[in-house]
Design an enzyme around this catalytic site. Structure first.
Site, PDB file in Angstrom:
ATOM      1  N   GLU A  30      -1.160   1.677  10.699  1.00 28.46           N
ATOM      2  CA  GLU A  30      -1.951   2.793  11.186  1.00 28.46           C
ATOM      3  C   GLU A  30      -1.561   4.017  10.376  1.00 28.46           C
ATOM      4  O   GLU A  30      -0.406   4.167   9.990  1.00 28.46           O
ATOM      5  CB  GLU A  30      -1.691   3.100  12.668  1.00 28.46           C
ATOM      6  CG  GLU A  30      -2.234   2.078  13.636  1.00 28.46           C
ATOM      7  CD  GLU A  30      -1.215   1.020  14.007  1.00 28.46           C
ATOM      8  OE1 GLU A  30      -1.612   0.015  14.614  1.00 28.46           O
ATOM      9  OE2 GLU A  30      -0.025   1.181  13.665  1.00 28.46           O
ATOM     10  N   VAL A  73       9.071   9.096   2.811  1.00 27.84           N
ATOM     11  CA  VAL A  73       9.814   9.582   1.654  1.00 27.84           C
ATOM     12  C   VAL A  73      10.363  10.960   2.014  1.00 27.84           C
ATOM     13  O   VAL A  73       9.663  11.785   2.602  1.00 27.84           O
ATOM     14  CB  VAL A  73       8.897   9.683   0.417  1.00 27.84           C
ATOM     15  CG1 VAL A  73       9.641  10.282  -0.773  1.00 27.84           C
ATOM     16  CG2 VAL A  73       8.320   8.318   0.062  1.00 27.84           C
ATOM     17  N   TYR A  92      -2.548   3.657   0.113  1.00 30.70           N
ATOM     18  CA  TYR A  92      -2.821   2.354   0.707  1.00 30.70           C
ATOM     19  C   TYR A  92      -4.072   1.720   0.087  1.00 30.70           C
ATOM     20  O   TYR A  92      -4.100   0.523  -0.190  1.00 30.70           O
ATOM     21  CB  TYR A  92      -2.953   2.463   2.221  1.00 30.70           C
ATOM     22  CG  TYR A  92      -1.708   2.970   2.910  1.00 30.70           C
ATOM     23  CD1 TYR A  92      -0.441   2.542   2.515  1.00 30.70           C
ATOM     24  CD2 TYR A  92      -1.790   3.883   3.955  1.00 30.70           C
ATOM     25  CE1 TYR A  92       0.702   3.004   3.140  1.00 30.70           C
ATOM     26  CE2 TYR A  92      -0.639   4.344   4.588  1.00 30.70           C
ATOM     27  CZ  TYR A  92       0.597   3.900   4.171  1.00 30.70           C
ATOM     28  OH  TYR A  92       1.731   4.364   4.794  1.00 30.70           O
TER      29      TYR A  92
END
Length: 180
Positions: free
Chosen positions: A123, A91, A135
């Protein structure tokens, strides 16, 4: 601005972010903007050539733009047999902490699911706590560690956490909302 191939996703914009266009597939025409954001966001960025090579190899890039056309965020997905590898999600620095990373992650998961992939792998630097938290909110779990994976300041190296989201085929498109 790149081609406006729409990515068909069930994606709700983050609260307060009403100026988003639909995610579109990344093209070579997007790469000057993508590279500029990449170089501003990371101390060890991908080169423009890395993006050219990724698109040329058939990987899927997604771009998230304002309705006015300004690039806000992008991701790169690499298919590997029955799983997809999230290689890059970024972003623009000025637009961070507004839910755009969540919006793009939801779009990336939806695109992978729509293409029939069963799992997503990525990763992340252990020092990138906001990304790890994002995540984990989407259901990724740590499955391993790659020693000395990333370059770090002063010639040092940083490990990578390997994270996986299992069973993308079981995710219903309508459940892929931005997770606050």
């Amino acid at each position: 601005m790149g081609q406006t191939t729409r990515v068909d996703l069930a994606l709700s914009p983050p609260p307060g972010i009403l100026h988003l266009a639909e995610p579109v597939l990344m093209t070579l025409a997007d790469l000057d903007e993508v590279a500029a954001i990449e170089h501003e966001a990371y101390p060890f960025p991908w080169s423009r050539g890395n993006f050219v090579d990724s698109l040329g190899s058939g990987y899927t890039g997604l771009c998230l733009r304002e309705i006015q056309g300004r690039l806000l965020a992008y991701s790169m997905l690499m298919p590997v047999i029955d799983e997809v590898h999230l290689l890059n999600l970024c972003v623009a620095r000025a637009d961070q902490r507004q839910g755009l990373g969540a919006a793009l992650l939801a779009a990336s998961i939806a695109a992978a699911r729509a293409s029939g992939f069963a799992t997503m792998l990525l990763e992340v630097r252990p020092s990138n706590l906001p990304a790890i938290a994002l995540y984990q909110r989407y259901g990724f779990s740590v499955i391993g560690r790659r020693k000395n994976y990333y370059p770090a300041p002063d010639g040092r190296r940083e490990d990578a956490l390997v994270m996986r989201l299992n069973d993308l085929t079981g995710i219903k498109p309508e459940t892929l909302h931005v997770v606050a």
